[in-house]
Enzyme design. Structure first.
Site, PDB file in Angstrom:
ATOM      1  N   SER A   1       0.845  -1.240  -0.056  1.00  0.00           N
ATOM      2  CA  SER A   1       0.166  -0.296  -0.348  1.00  0.00           C
ATOM      3  C   SER A   1       0.720   1.193   0.013  1.00  0.00           C
ATOM      4  CB  SER A   1      -0.559   0.098   1.323  1.00  0.00           C
ATOM      5  OG  SER A   1      -0.105  -0.500   2.701  1.00  0.00           O
TER       6      SER A   1
ATOM      7  N   ASN B   1      -2.630  -2.710  13.015  1.00  0.00           N
ATOM      8  CA  ASN B   1      -3.912  -2.755  12.996  1.00  0.00           C
ATOM      9  C   ASN B   1      -4.323  -1.343  13.718  1.00  0.00           C
ATOM     10  OD1 ASN B   1      -3.453  -4.667  11.543  1.00  0.00           O
ATOM     11  ND2 ASN B   1      -4.110  -6.926  13.036  1.00  0.00           N
TER      12      ASN B   1
ATOM     13  N   THR C   1     -39.870  26.441 -11.667  1.00  0.00           N
ATOM     14  CA  THR C   1     -39.939  24.480 -11.171  1.00  0.00           C
ATOM     15  C   THR C   1     -40.006  24.037 -12.443  1.00  0.00           C
ATOM     16  OG1 THR C   1     -42.470  25.224 -11.060  1.00  0.00           O
ATOM     17  CG2 THR C   1     -41.171  25.604  -9.076  1.00  0.00           C
ATOM     18  N   HIS C   2     -40.098  23.238 -12.489  1.00  0.00           N
ATOM     19  CA  HIS C   2     -39.545  22.111 -13.755  1.00  0.00           C
ATOM     20  C   HIS C   2     -39.440  23.372 -14.801  1.00  0.00           C
ATOM     21  CE1 HIS C   2     -43.535  20.473 -12.167  1.00  0.00           C
ATOM     22  NE2 HIS C   2     -43.525  21.280 -11.892  1.00  0.00           N
TER      23      HIS C   2
ATOM     24  N   SER D   1     -13.284  27.573 -27.736  1.00  0.00           N
ATOM     25  CA  SER D   1     -13.119  26.473 -27.690  1.00  0.00           C
ATOM     26  C   SER D   1     -12.267  26.188 -29.182  1.00  0.00           C
ATOM     27  CB  SER D   1     -14.337  25.862 -28.824  1.00  0.00           C
ATOM     28  OG  SER D   1     -14.595  25.214 -30.358  1.00  0.00           O
TER      29      SER D   1
ATOM     30  N   LYS E   1     -16.757  30.490 -29.131  1.00  0.00           N
ATOM     31  CA  LYS E   1     -17.690  29.628 -27.668  1.00  0.00           C
ATOM     32  C   LYS E   1     -16.588  30.185 -26.594  1.00  0.00           C
ATOM     33  CE  LYS E   1     -18.982  26.114 -27.228  1.00  0.00           C
ATOM     34  NZ  LYS E   1     -19.322  24.836 -28.105  1.00  0.00           N
TER      35      LYS E   1
ATOM     36  N   ASN F   1     -16.419  28.512 -22.976  1.00  0.00           N
ATOM     37  CA  ASN F   1     -17.063  27.490 -22.216  1.00  0.00           C
ATOM     38  C   ASN F   1     -17.224  26.989 -20.746  1.00  0.00           C
ATOM     39  OD1 ASN F   1     -17.936  26.035 -24.745  1.00  0.00           O
ATOM     40  ND2 ASN F   1     -16.318  25.282 -24.994  1.00  0.00           N
TER      41      ASN F   1
ATOM     42  N   GLU G   1     -18.326  22.298 -14.938  1.00  0.00           N
ATOM     43  CA  GLU G   1     -18.851  21.215 -16.356  1.00  0.00           C
ATOM     44  C   GLU G   1     -18.033  20.062 -14.893  1.00  0.00           C
ATOM     45  OE1 GLU G   1     -19.539  21.026 -20.450  1.00  0.00           O
ATOM     46  OE2 GLU G   1     -18.599  22.760 -19.959  1.00  0.00           O
TER      47      GLU G   1
ATOM     48  N   TYR H   1      -9.483  -7.236  12.698  1.00  0.00           N
ATOM     49  CA  TYR H   1      -8.628  -5.843  10.882  1.00  0.00           C
ATOM     50  C   TYR H   1      -8.961  -7.690   9.986  1.00  0.00           C
ATOM     51  CZ  TYR H   1      -6.080  -4.703   7.894  1.00  0.00           C
ATOM     52  OH  TYR H   1      -4.950  -3.983   6.633  1.00  0.00           O
TER      53      TYR H   1
ATOM     54  N   GLN I   1      -7.391  -2.035   3.628  1.00  0.00           N
ATOM     55  CA  GLN I   1      -6.318  -1.552   2.998  1.00  0.00           C
ATOM     56  C   GLN I   1      -6.592  -0.564   1.467  1.00  0.00           C
ATOM     57  OE1 GLN I   1      -1.948  -3.073   3.510  1.00  0.00           O
ATOM     58  NE2 GLN I   1      -2.454  -2.930   1.492  1.00  0.00           N
TER      59      GLN I   1
ATOM     60  N   LYS J   1      -8.551   3.409   1.345  1.00  0.00           N
ATOM     61  CA  LYS J   1      -7.862   4.903   1.744  1.00  0.00           C
ATOM     62  C   LYS J   1      -7.657   5.531   0.288  1.00  0.00           C
ATOM     63  CE  LYS J   1      -4.361   2.724   4.458  1.00  0.00           C
ATOM     64  NZ  LYS J   1      -5.465   1.706   4.977  1.00  0.00           N
TER      65      LYS J   1
HETATM   66  N1  ARG Z   1      -1.459  -0.865   5.075  1.00  0.00           N
HETATM   67  C1  ARG Z   1      -2.616  -1.656   6.165  1.00  0.00           C
HETATM   68  C2  ARG Z   1      -3.176  -1.304   5.963  1.00  0.00           C
HETATM   69  O1  ARG Z   1      -3.481   0.178   5.455  1.00  0.00           O
HETATM   70  C3  ARG Z   1      -1.674  -1.720   7.381  1.00  0.00           C
HETATM   71  C4  ARG Z   1      -2.140  -3.116   8.356  1.00  0.00           C
HETATM   72  C5  ARG Z   1      -2.082  -3.828   8.510  1.00  0.00           C
HETATM   73  N2  ARG Z   1      -1.953  -4.996   9.093  1.00  0.00           N
HETATM   74  C6  ARG Z   1      -1.443  -6.969   8.996  1.00  0.00           C
HETATM   75  N3  ARG Z   1      -2.304  -7.452  10.337  1.00  0.00           N
HETATM   76  N4  ARG Z   1      -1.086  -7.091   7.707  1.00  0.00           N
HETATM   77  O2  ARG Z   1      -4.344  -2.367   6.420  1.00  0.00           O
END
Ligand code: ARG
Length: 456
Positions: free
Chosen positions: A20, A107, A152-153, A274, A280, A282, A287, A314, A319, A322
């Site tokens: 990650s 974790n 409205t509409h 454009s 134009k 735009n 948008e 967990y 992971q 994010k």
């Molecule tokens: N990179 C992991 C995550 O974002 C961290 C936690 C990993 N824990 C594990 N037991 N493999 O979730």
């Protein structure tokens, strides 16, 4: 990292799917901050010696300076930001580095880092939304009397003021800010110290780390602490709703900027030309804001599906929490900034708005209300009489306010000269003094409330 148990390293594809670090390097500041809070607590509790703690702390500072200067190096074999930082720490200070991970697991570490990041993101969004609110209030104040057609509409309905319309947008943003604030208050508990899932046997002080990281308190259940991503979902839900609002504003600006409407002239800074049609101009910025709402709600959906059905505690699926949050935040921050710039600098063509408000029989309801009030007609009958007046005005190609009295009296004998005082668009808006109505005096009162709320 687990050479004690594993004889072989991971396959190349395993390394790639597992890592990650390409995206969670974005957590480096939160990771160092949380590590320093954890370390200070370990030293305070006598779990790590003062000398080791001083070395670790200096090492973390050095790493932070390196990351700041050169970015976080991406080495897939180090998996994530937590391992990358710990590996670098070991390079810098040797075996003492290994003491930092006492009474902690990745974790609870990632749960803490990510919470800190999302909290910062919420604060950044709130600050951006305040700027947008200010821009809306200023423009609304300047145009509190400017009459435009209300729809409205998307059909001309009744005249409103531009200030009233802009303050409707302000209300959407006010609710968005409340949603982010609510989510922030709910998430402000610290999972650090939940360890892998069950807590720890070391005599840690979770209240101390919570306090050091500006959380209100430690979380109350270690299993939940390492597996809860509600804070990220709350962020994405608030972000999605905010993005929907921005997309609705954008859509109106797109419509208003089209030639048949001509309600706004787009500023050079927030539009493009454009490559083939020289005439134009735009509305690309709005948008794209409208389009980004699709991607932001997609991010919400992605994390909801990731979390659906996960058992405690967990799982590595988490992971994947994010990327959608980072993506949504980047898109939302840009959208808010672009919308603020647009609101600040767009030219409102109030002459054109007024002309259209006057041409669409938008004061028909005022005529019906007059018939109820002054001639004692039941509203349904007044509605019918007014419909005939509109039809006659259409035949005469005249505005309601310009139909000769004789024509109106032919439709209903009780109509007299005083009706003309309600048929102008200015009279129409000025009469709508109910709380939250479009009368300029009402709009100004609501603007005053908004200013007070923002401390302006
Ligand atoms: N990179 C992991 C995550 O974002 C961290 C936690 C990993 N824990 C594990 N037991 N493999 O979730």
């Amino acid at each position: 990292m687990w050479g004690g148990r594993f004889a072989e390293g991971p396959a190349a594809v395993m390394r790639e799917i597992n890592a990650s670090i390409p995206f969670d390097k974005r957590l480096w500041q939160q990771d160092i901050r949380a590590s320093k809070a954890h370390l200070a607590m370990l030293a305070q509790q006598g779990i790590v010696g003062t000398e080791d703690a001083a070395q670790i702390s200096a090492g973390l500072d050095k790493i932070a300076a390196e990351y700041e200067a050169n970015g976080v190096p991406v080495d897939l074999s180090l998996e994530d930001i937590h391992m990358a930082t710990e590996a670098r720490l070991a390079e810098l200070i040797g075996p003492a580095a290994g003491r930092l991970h006492t009474a902690r697991s990745r974790n609870d570490q990632v749960a803490t880092d990510f919470r800190l990041w999302v909290r910062d993101a919420m604060d950044a969004v709130a600050a951006g939304l305040v700027e947008l609110q200010k821009a809306l209030i200023l423009r609304a104040e300047a145009h509190a009397d400017a009459v435009m057609p209300g729809f409205t509409h998307l059909q001309s309905a009744q005249p409103v003021t531009l200030g009233h319309h802009l303050m409707a947008w302000y209300e959407m943003i006010r609710r968005d800010r409340a949603r982010f604030a609510d989510a922030r208050a709910r998430m402000n508990e610290c999972p650090l110290g939940a360890a892998a899932l069950a807590g720890t046997g070391f005599p840690i002080d979770r209240h101390a780390t919570a306090k050091a990281l500006d959380f209100d308190k430690p979380t109350d259940n270690s299993l939940d602490s390492v597996s809860d991503r509600d804070f990220a979902l709350d962020y994405l839900m608030a972000a999605s709703q905010c993005a929907l609002h921005l997309s609705r504003m954008s859509e109106e600006i797109v419509i208003w900027a089209s030639q048949p409407f001509g309600f706004v002239a787009l500023p050079d800074q927030w539009s493009t030309g454009s490559s083939i049609m020289p005439q134009k101009r735009n509305p690309d910025a709005v948008e794209l804001i409208r389009g980004h709402a699709g991607r932001i709600t997609g991010c919400l959906n992605a994390l909801m599906m990731t979390m659906k059905g996960l058992p405690l505690a967990y799982s590595k699926d988490m992971q994947d929490d994010k990327p959608p949050v980072f993506e949504a935040h980047d898109l939302l921050a840009l959208s808010i900034a672009a919308m603020t710039g647009m609101v600040e600098s767009v030219t409102f063509r109030t002459d054109r708005m007024r002309a259209l408000a006057e041409s669409g029989f938008a004061t028909a309801t005022d005529l019906a209300d007059w018939l109820v009030r002054e001639a004692g007609l039941p509203f349904r009958e007044a509605h019918h009489v007014t419909g005939r007046a509109v039809k006659r005005a259409e035949e005469l190609q005249s505005a309601l306010a310009d139909i000769p009295l004789a024509e109106l009296q032919a439709i209903h004998p009780s109509i007299n000269d005083s009706v003309y005082s309600v048929l102008t668009v200015d009279a129409s808006v000025a009469s709508r003094m109910s709380h939250g109505g479009t009368a300029p005096a009402q709009v100004r009162a609501r603007i005053a409330d908004a200013k007070a709320l923002l401390g302006l």
